[in-house]
Design a protein around this motif. Structure first.
Motif, PDB file in Angstrom:
ATOM      1  N   PHE A  31      22.766  -0.347  14.752  1.00 31.91           N
ATOM      2  CA  PHE A  31      21.490   0.017  14.142  1.00 31.91           C
ATOM      3  C   PHE A  31      21.674   0.424  12.683  1.00 31.91           C
ATOM      4  O   PHE A  31      22.708   0.964  12.284  1.00 31.91           O
ATOM      5  N   TRP A  32      20.646   0.158  11.893  1.00 32.62           N
ATOM      6  CA  TRP A  32      20.516   0.745  10.554  1.00 32.62           C
ATOM      7  C   TRP A  32      19.912   2.126  10.767  1.00 32.62           C
ATOM      8  O   TRP A  32      18.881   2.269  11.423  1.00 32.62           O
ATOM      9  N   VAL A  33      20.563   3.182  10.249  1.00 36.41           N
ATOM     10  CA  VAL A  33      20.225   4.560  10.627  1.00 36.41           C
ATOM     11  C   VAL A  33      19.699   5.359   9.440  1.00 36.41           C
ATOM     12  O   VAL A  33      20.363   5.463   8.389  1.00 36.41           O
ATOM     13  N   ARG A  34      18.509   5.931   9.633  1.00 39.66           N
ATOM     14  CA  ARG A  34      17.967   6.922   8.686  1.00 39.66           C
ATOM     15  C   ARG A  34      17.939   8.268   9.405  1.00 39.66           C
ATOM     16  O   ARG A  34      17.530   8.356  10.569  1.00 39.66           O
ATOM     17  N   THR A  35      18.376   9.307   8.730  1.00 38.16           N
ATOM     18  CA  THR A  35      18.333  10.650   9.304  1.00 38.16           C
ATOM     19  C   THR A  35      17.256  11.476   8.607  1.00 38.16           C
ATOM     20  O   THR A  35      17.025  11.331   7.404  1.00 38.16           O
ATOM     21  N   LEU A  36      16.624  12.342   9.377  1.00 43.13           N
ATOM     22  CA  LEU A  36      15.675  13.311   8.840  1.00 43.13           C
ATOM     23  C   LEU A  36      16.315  14.685   8.918  1.00 43.13           C
ATOM     24  O   LEU A  36      16.773  15.105   9.976  1.00 43.13           O
ATOM     25  N   THR A  37      16.357  15.385   7.783  1.00 40.12           N
ATOM     26  CA  THR A  37      16.999  16.692   7.764  1.00 40.12           C
ATOM     27  C   THR A  37      16.355  17.578   6.705  1.00 40.12           C
ATOM     28  O   THR A  37      15.810  17.093   5.715  1.00 40.12           O
ATOM     29  N   ARG A  38      16.430  18.870   6.926  1.00 38.50           N
ATOM     30  CA  ARG A  38      15.978  19.828   5.918  1.00 38.50           C
ATOM     31  C   ARG A  38      17.065  20.074   4.880  1.00 38.50           C
ATOM     32  O   ARG A  38      16.771  20.479   3.761  1.00 38.50           O
ATOM     33  N   GLY A  65      13.242  16.367   4.435  1.00 37.18           N
ATOM     34  CA  GLY A  65      11.885  16.839   4.670  1.00 37.18           C
ATOM     35  C   GLY A  65      11.864  17.784   5.854  1.00 37.18           C
ATOM     36  O   GLY A  65      12.857  17.936   6.569  1.00 37.18           O
ATOM     37  N   LYS A  66      10.728  18.422   6.072  1.00 45.10           N
ATOM     38  CA  LYS A  66      10.564  19.348   7.182  1.00 45.10           C
ATOM     39  C   LYS A  66       9.598  18.744   8.181  1.00 45.10           C
ATOM     40  O   LYS A  66       8.442  18.496   7.857  1.00 45.10           O
ATOM     41  N   VAL A  67      10.066  18.530   9.391  1.00 48.56           N
ATOM     42  CA  VAL A  67       9.251  17.848  10.384  1.00 48.56           C
ATOM     43  C   VAL A  67       8.037  18.681  10.780  1.00 48.56           C
ATOM     44  O   VAL A  67       7.054  18.160  11.302  1.00 48.56           O
ATOM     45  N   THR A  68       8.083  19.985  10.503  1.00 47.65           N
ATOM     46  CA  THR A  68       6.937  20.843  10.776  1.00 47.65           C
ATOM     47  C   THR A  68       5.910  20.811   9.649  1.00 47.65           C
ATOM     48  O   THR A  68       4.845  21.416   9.773  1.00 47.65           O
ATOM     49  N   GLU A  69       6.233  20.127   8.545  1.00 53.38           N
ATOM     50  CA  GLU A  69       5.332  20.066   7.389  1.00 53.38           C
ATOM     51  C   GLU A  69       5.096  18.597   7.024  1.00 53.38           C
ATOM     52  O   GLU A  69       5.870  18.000   6.269  1.00 53.38           O
ATOM     53  N   LEU A  73       6.799  14.497   4.535  1.00 52.83           N
ATOM     54  CA  LEU A  73       7.318  13.349   5.283  1.00 52.83           C
ATOM     55  C   LEU A  73       6.722  12.014   4.827  1.00 52.83           C
ATOM     56  O   LEU A  73       6.838  11.013   5.522  1.00 52.83           O
ATOM     57  N   VAL A  74       6.099  11.997   3.667  1.00 56.28           N
ATOM     58  CA  VAL A  74       5.499  10.769   3.156  1.00 56.28           C
ATOM     59  C   VAL A  74       6.588   9.714   2.944  1.00 56.28           C
ATOM     60  O   VAL A  74       7.580   9.963   2.256  1.00 56.28           O
ATOM     61  N   GLY A  75       6.437   8.564   3.561  1.00 55.08           N
ATOM     62  CA  GLY A  75       7.421   7.488   3.436  1.00 55.08           C
ATOM     63  C   GLY A  75       8.517   7.524   4.473  1.00 55.08           C
ATOM     64  O   GLY A  75       9.374   6.626   4.511  1.00 55.08           O
TER      65      GLY A  75
END
Length: 303
Positions: A31-38, A65-69, A73-75
């Motif tokens: 997989f091509w992997v993107r991570t979401l992190t603060r 970004g913050k998943v609670t905000e 998370l735009v984009g």
């Protein structure tokens, strides 16, 4: 895999115990992997209880970004066709509730998926939820499950029987010379290693089953797991049992000080009363995990 590949996954919860293993598992499967992190620095630091430090080659893109905000998370979903989430309160001390994190943060991801036409969502919930629906943590997890079922997206739910990271707490107590058990410690469990569970998540995405329970190869009581930890660290077994009536009183007291930690304490105490056993999909034994923790401690002592 290049960025034009259709197999592009977003890992939400990538700095957590399971999330770090999930990043590696999805990447190793192509997989091509993107991570979401603060905090992207936390991706490259080792986590507790053997959670690995990630490397640059494990990740194709980092989204801060913050998943609670949602405004941050735009984009986030640009080009993504699969979302994996193991987001939930574990050891956070930011004062947020289960409603804000375990439910609303995942609901935010679902809404973003729907707006961006993301095809698939893999969510990590819990095994045996039907037995503990009186708990807020269970209620919010199952609301996410229901939202996914009603979303129109292809979904997969993975239900682990417990984590080796939780067993790491037993190891730490044994290392200090005394283990505390809530209740008699006779409830049976089959926790699973994070690496094994991450592999189950990828397998589940590729399979036809919509919901999969996952346990490790061992079925032990809490007391047996504690005794095993003492055996590995080479110390005499010393176990103190906290009676349920006292544990329930402590839960109420903690709840007066902090709603978040009161909820967590309630979950821990209730988990000490029920069995949590599922299909043995994991391969890593609890003994080998304790031995790994012990070897790490010995290496630190020699430095």
């Amino acid at each position: 895999m290049d960025q034009s590949s259709p197999n592009k996954v977003l890992i939400a919860g990538a700095t957590g115990y399971l999330g770090k293993y999930a990043v590696k598992a999805f990447k190793q499967r192509g997989f091509w992997v993107r991570t979401l992190t603060r905090d992207k620095n936390r991706l490259f630091e080792p986590g507790p209880f053997t959670a690995p430090a990630l490397k640059a080659e494990d990740i194709d893109d980092i989204f801060v970004g913050k998943v609670t905000e949602p405004d941050t998370l735009v984009g986030l979903m640009d080009g993504i066709d699969t979302v994996y989430s193991s987001i939930g309160i574990s050891r956070q001390r930011d004062g947020l509730s289960f409603e804000q994190v375990d439910y609303q943060a995942n609901r935010n991801l679902i809404d973003l998926c729907l707006a961006a036409n993301v095809k698939r969502f893999v969510y990590v919930s819990m095994q045996g939820a039907e037995n503990i629906m009186q708990l807020e943590i269970t209620q919010v997890h199952e609301r996410v499950v229901e939202d996914l079922k009603n979303s129109g997206m292809e979904y997969r739910i993975v239900r682990p029987c417990g984590y080796f990271s939780d067993m790491g707490a037993l190891y730490d107590m044994a290392k200090r010379g005394r283990a505390l058990l809530v209740g008699a410690g006779e409830n049976r469990m089959s926790p699973i290693h994070g690496q094994d569970l991450a592999e189950v998540c990828v397998d589940t995405l590729a399979g036809s089953a919509l919901e999969v329970e996952a346990g490790g190869p061992d079925i032990l009581t809490q007391r047996e797991a504690a005794m095993l930890a003492f055996e590995v660290v080479g110390k005499p077994v010393k176990i103190t049992v906290i009676p349920m009536w006292l544990a329930r009183g402590l839960v109420k007291f903690v709840g007066l000080l902090s709603n978040q930690f009161g909820d967590l304490a309630d979950f821990i105490v209730t988990a000490g009363e029920i069995d949590g056993v599922g299909p043995p999909l994991g391969k890593t034994t609890l003994r080998s995990y304790f031995e790994m923790l012990h070897a790490e401690d010995q290496q630190k002592e020699t430095k």
